[in-house]
Scaffold this active site. Structure first.
Site, PDB file in Angstrom:
ATOM      1  N   VAL A   1       6.075 -33.618  27.131  1.00  0.00           N
ATOM      2  CA  VAL A   1       7.130 -34.441  27.393  1.00  0.00           C
ATOM      3  C   VAL A   1       8.073 -33.767  28.341  1.00  0.00           C
ATOM      4  O   VAL A   1       8.893 -34.514  28.654  1.00  0.00           O
ATOM      5  CB  VAL A   1       7.221 -35.989  26.458  1.00  0.00           C
ATOM      6  CG1 VAL A   1       7.015 -36.852  26.413  1.00  0.00           C
ATOM      7  CG2 VAL A   1       8.004 -35.473  25.684  1.00  0.00           C
TER       8      VAL A   1
ATOM      9  N   TYR B   1      -3.543 -37.670  24.841  1.00  0.00           N
ATOM     10  CA  TYR B   1      -3.361 -38.619  24.622  1.00  0.00           C
ATOM     11  C   TYR B   1      -4.539 -39.674  24.960  1.00  0.00           C
ATOM     12  O   TYR B   1      -4.808 -39.284  25.462  1.00  0.00           O
ATOM     13  CB  TYR B   1      -1.503 -39.199  24.631  1.00  0.00           C
ATOM     14  CG  TYR B   1      -1.160 -38.375  24.016  1.00  0.00           C
ATOM     15  CD1 TYR B   1      -0.965 -37.477  22.841  1.00  0.00           C
ATOM     16  CD2 TYR B   1      -0.451 -37.680  25.248  1.00  0.00           C
ATOM     17  CE1 TYR B   1      -0.003 -36.601  22.958  1.00  0.00           C
ATOM     18  CE2 TYR B   1       0.632 -36.773  25.017  1.00  0.00           C
ATOM     19  CZ  TYR B   1       0.391 -36.500  23.352  1.00  0.00           C
ATOM     20  OH  TYR B   1       1.647 -35.368  23.210  1.00  0.00           O
TER      21      TYR B   1
ATOM     22  N   LYS C   1       2.472 -28.558  19.763  1.00  0.00           N
ATOM     23  CA  LYS C   1       1.776 -28.991  18.867  1.00  0.00           C
ATOM     24  C   LYS C   1       0.007 -28.515  17.910  1.00  0.00           C
ATOM     25  O   LYS C   1      -0.330 -28.891  16.775  1.00  0.00           O
ATOM     26  CB  LYS C   1       1.633 -30.933  18.589  1.00  0.00           C
ATOM     27  CG  LYS C   1       2.737 -31.744  18.606  1.00  0.00           C
ATOM     28  CD  LYS C   1       2.173 -33.065  19.488  1.00  0.00           C
ATOM     29  CE  LYS C   1       3.382 -33.977  19.197  1.00  0.00           C
ATOM     30  NZ  LYS C   1       4.326 -34.002  19.619  1.00  0.00           N
TER      31      LYS C   1
ATOM     32  N   SER D   1       5.434 -31.460  23.202  1.00  0.00           N
ATOM     33  CA  SER D   1       4.684 -31.483  22.524  1.00  0.00           C
ATOM     34  C   SER D   1       3.155 -30.322  22.685  1.00  0.00           C
ATOM     35  O   SER D   1       2.040 -30.100  21.247  1.00  0.00           O
ATOM     36  CB  SER D   1       3.626 -32.671  22.926  1.00  0.00           C
ATOM     37  OG  SER D   1       4.477 -34.147  22.381  1.00  0.00           O
TER      38      SER D   1
ATOM     39  N   TYR E   1      10.176 -32.166  12.404  1.00  0.00           N
ATOM     40  CA  TYR E   1       8.960 -32.122  13.304  1.00  0.00           C
ATOM     41  C   TYR E   1      10.188 -31.922  14.711  1.00  0.00           C
ATOM     42  O   TYR E   1       9.662 -31.424  15.661  1.00  0.00           O
ATOM     43  CB  TYR E   1       8.493 -33.249  13.251  1.00  0.00           C
ATOM     44  CG  TYR E   1       7.923 -34.411  14.434  1.00  0.00           C
ATOM     45  CD1 TYR E   1       7.314 -33.898  15.110  1.00  0.00           C
ATOM     46  CD2 TYR E   1       8.876 -35.107  14.737  1.00  0.00           C
ATOM     47  CE1 TYR E   1       6.911 -34.304  16.193  1.00  0.00           C
ATOM     48  CE2 TYR E   1       8.358 -35.610  16.672  1.00  0.00           C
ATOM     49  CZ  TYR E   1       6.808 -35.370  16.554  1.00  0.00           C
ATOM     50  OH  TYR E   1       6.324 -35.969  18.390  1.00  0.00           O
TER      51      TYR E   1
HETATM   52  O1  DON Z   1       8.910 -37.418  19.270  1.00  0.00           O
HETATM   53  C1  DON Z   1       8.198 -37.168  20.941  1.00  0.00           C
HETATM   54  O2  DON Z   1       8.183 -37.637  21.214  1.00  0.00           O
HETATM   55  C2  DON Z   1       8.407 -35.769  21.270  1.00  0.00           C
HETATM   56  N1  DON Z   1       9.442 -34.471  20.384  1.00  0.00           N
HETATM   57  C3  DON Z   1       7.126 -35.107  21.599  1.00  0.00           C
HETATM   58  C4  DON Z   1       6.537 -36.046  22.747  1.00  0.00           C
HETATM   59  C5  DON Z   1       5.594 -35.315  23.751  1.00  0.00           C
HETATM   60  O3  DON Z   1       6.212 -34.331  23.905  1.00  0.00           O
HETATM   61  C6  DON Z   1       3.964 -35.525  24.304  1.00  0.00           C
HETATM   62  N2  DON Z   1       3.913 -35.430  25.322  1.00  0.00           N
HETATM   63  N3  DON Z   1       3.398 -35.900  25.943  1.00  0.00           N
END
Ligand code: DON
Length: 305
Positions: free
Chosen positions: A259, A241, A67, A64, A189
């Site tokens: 993540v 978040y 993003k 993320s 994405y």
């Molecule tokens: O869409 C997802 O769930 C992952 N590709 C990215 C989520 C993420 O990194 C949230 N971070 N803390």
């Protein structure tokens, strides 16, 4: 830099020895293969001096943290019109939540939750001829780093397990806020999330979010001063978040987590710092990463507050 170096070394040793109560993300199967003991830190100052410790030169899945990059490119294309498609309010909910979307008629709360980033990817699809290649070119260009790349294994692994993102994208499309084909949006994405970088590379690519460094390593402007301020503001209020308040409270810098265990934190007039430790706390943010940054900004009195 000298005083930063000493504090980084001291805090790194301190945090490395603390028992990590977190867990490596395994809902994307490919991420579970990462060695949980990796721990790296890198700072790049506004004078472009760089210093790293531990595993700061190992590539990892930035997830993320990407993003910020997709938002930056979409903001460049759309300007203020972008905010008709995605809001700038903290969600107070987990990153993959579907809850608020119904009440908000398919307009995601912010570009840093999955729903918001999926809409941003849809916006980019409407502007880019070859989305995956063009986005990668943008990242390579602003970092002056032609070696940046996606990890296809990670992207494909998420494609077969990303059921929530499939649900989010379809749900938003039902409100008319996804204009392109759902499968194409999701494919793009997942690839953006699979970008790999080292802590060193991460702390370099985001230099454009520091004051006076709206320009790339090559001296080219990335976004305007006002856009830079606004992206930092969204990072501060929405970058973690439902733990964004906690991060502002403990660390006091605009930041963004992923993540894969990476965190980027920006001191707008001093530095860009990247930390990587794969074990995540219950909110999906790197346990040691947050702890490191809390101790670092405390010892150097370098929060923005
Ligand atoms: O869409 C997802 O769930 C992952 N590709 C990215 C989520 C993420 O990194 C949230 N971070 N803390």
């Amino acid at each position: 830099m000298r005083s930063y170096k000493e504090v980084i070394e001291c805090v790194y040793t301190d945090v490395k020895n603390i028992t990590d109560t977190g867990k490596v993300a395994d809902y994307i199967p490919e991420l579970a293969h990462v060695d949980a003991n990796n721990f790296g830190v890198n700072i790049t100052t506004i004078d472009k001096e760089s210093f790293g410790v531990g595993d700061f030169e190992k590539k990892f899945s930035i997830q993320s943290v990407s993003k910020i990059l997709t938002l930056t490119l979409a903001y460049k294309f759309e300007g203020v019109k972008l905010w008709d498609r995605v809001d700038v309010e903290p969600s107070g909910n987990p990153f993959n939540s579907l809850l608020q979307l119904e009440a908000d008629s398919g307009k995601p709360r912010n570009p840093f939750i999955n729903a918001g980033a999926i809409v941003i990817c849809d916006v980019l699809l409407s502007h880019l001829k070859n989305p995956k290649e063009d986005f990668l070119d943008f990242c390579r260009e602003i970092s002056n780093n032609p070696t940046l790349n996606y990890n296809e294994k990670v992207a494909e692994s998420e494609k077969i397990s990303g059921f929530r993102n499939v649900a989010l994208c379809n749900f938003i499309k039902s409100f008319g806020n996804i204009k392109n084909d759902v499968e194409e949006v999701l494919d793009f994405y997942f690839y953006t999330c699979s970008l790999e970088m080292t802590c060193k590379e991460l702390s370099e690519i985001f230099l454009y979010l520091t004051i006076d460094n709206f320009t790339t390593q090559k001296g080219e402007r990335v976004i305007t001063e006002s856009q830079t301020k606004r992206i930092n503001a969204i990072m501060l209020t929405c970058g973690f978040y439902d733990e964004s308040g906690e991060f502002a409270f403990r660390v006091g810098l605009p930041g963004k987590s992923g993540v894969g265990g990476g965190i980027i934190a920006i001191h707008p007039d001093q530095y860009c710092m990247a930390v990587w430790s794969p074990k995540l706390n219950k909110k999906g943010n790197s346990y040691k990463g947050m702890l490191f940054l809390e101790k670092f900004t405390t010892k150097t009195a370098s929060s923005i507050f």
